[in-house]
Design a protein around this motif. Structure first.
Motif, short mmCIF file in Angstrom:
data_model
loop_
_atom_site.label_atom_id
_atom_site.label_comp_id
_atom_site.label_asym_id
_atom_site.label_seq_id
_atom_site.Cartn_x
_atom_site.Cartn_y
_atom_site.Cartn_z
N GLU A 234 -7.56 78.83 -24.40
CA GLU A 234 -7.75 79.89 -25.39
C GLU A 234 -7.48 79.37 -26.80
O GLU A 234 -8.22 79.68 -27.74
CB GLU A 234 -6.83 81.07 -25.06
N ASP A 235 -6.43 78.57 -26.95
CA ASP A 235 -6.12 77.99 -28.26
C ASP A 235 -7.28 77.11 -28.74
O ASP A 235 -7.65 77.15 -29.93
CB ASP A 235 -4.84 77.15 -28.18
N ARG B 216 -10.15 79.30 -29.87
CA ARG B 216 -9.89 79.92 -31.17
C ARG B 216 -10.13 78.91 -32.30
O ARG B 216 -10.58 79.28 -33.39
CB ARG B 216 -8.46 80.46 -31.22
N GLN C 18 -13.73 78.91 -32.81
CA GLN C 18 -14.15 80.08 -33.61
C GLN C 18 -13.86 79.86 -35.09
O GLN C 18 -14.69 80.17 -35.94
CB GLN C 18 -13.42 81.34 -33.11
N LYS C 19 -12.70 79.33 -35.37
CA LYS C 19 -12.32 79.09 -36.77
C LYS C 19 -13.27 78.10 -37.44
O LYS C 19 -13.56 78.19 -38.65
CB LYS C 19 -10.89 78.55 -36.82
N GLN D 85 -17.42 84.58 -33.50
CA GLN D 85 -16.12 85.21 -33.66
C GLN D 85 -15.87 86.29 -32.61
O GLN D 85 -14.74 86.55 -32.23
CB GLN D 85 -16.00 85.82 -35.07
N VAL E 6 -12.47 84.94 -25.91
CA VAL E 6 -11.86 83.65 -25.60
C VAL E 6 -11.08 83.69 -24.29
O VAL E 6 -10.99 82.68 -23.59
CB VAL E 6 -10.96 83.16 -26.76
#
Length: 214
Positions: free
Chosen positions: A147-148, A151, A154-155, A161, A165
């Motif tokens: 998940e990290d 993300r 996504q960033k 976005q 996740v």
């Protein structure tokens, strides 16, 4: 409660006692990796770790207690390795390198022993609810690493976005675990590579759709 008690007991060990306990757990983990939990007896561990029966029972009241300690050791190792690898992934190229390293490492033994955590889960989840809960926590920690990573994607605008996740991370973890299992059954890492590739292809699809919508 039992986990806190175990930690307290470990903290009270002498340096020599802690070393002996560590050797017992490490030896048991190695044996269970190859033979399985069911195929490893306490006598096997005593002989392989070069300790007496009284020494083993000083640290573990029974096999179940030893198996729980093995889960802690294997779990900590597995998550630490994956945290180190996945924390460096910032791009799709990096994700591909992570995939290659995972598959190549499993190929060293022709996929023979499966995932260290998955194999333990298959054997003990129905026999020990405390062990099952700990294994679930470890798999959740692994999923959080994915998940990290997502993300970060996504960033960096690599995936939308609005992408879920948590769901994507579950899919990645499932691909890894399913891949390990198929490789173990076939003694061939090709199915593992294919399973992970399908998950990565889905992320690439999200990336392509995001670019098309831009």
């Amino acid at each position: 409660m039992e986990e806190r008690s175990s930690q307290a007991t470990t903290s009270r060990l002498t340096a020599r006692g802690a070393k002996t306990r560590s050797r017992i757990v490490g030896t048991a983990a190695d044996l269970m990796r190859v033979r399985g939990v069911g195929g490893t007896t306490l006598d096997d561990v005593i002989v392989a770790s070069n300790v007496s029966k009284s020494q083993l029972y000083r640290h573990f009241e029974d096999k179940q207690a030893l198996v729980r300690a093995v889960i802690e050791l294997v779990g900590d190792r597995t998550i630490a390795i994956e945290r180190e690898r996945l924390s460096k992934v910032m791009t799709f190229a990096g994700l591909r390198r992570w995939r290659d390293a995972l598959v190549e490492n499993n190929a060293l033994q022709e996929g023979r022993y499966g995932c260290p955590l998955g194999s333990l889960a298959n054997e003990v989840s129905d026999q020990d609810s405390i062990a099952r809960k700990r294994l679930l926590d470890l798999f959740s920690a692994w999923q959080e690493l994915f998940e990290d990573l997502l993300r970060r994607f996504q960033k960096a605008d690599l995936i939308p976005q609005e992408a879920d996740v948590s769901q994507l991370a579950t899919g990645l973890l499932a691909a890894v675990q399913g891949g390990y299992l198929l490789a173990q059954a076939s003694r061939d890492v090709t199915p593992m590579a294919s399973a992970i590739d399908m998950a990565l292809a889905h992320l690439h699809t999200l990336h392509s759709k995001r670019n098309a919508a831009s």
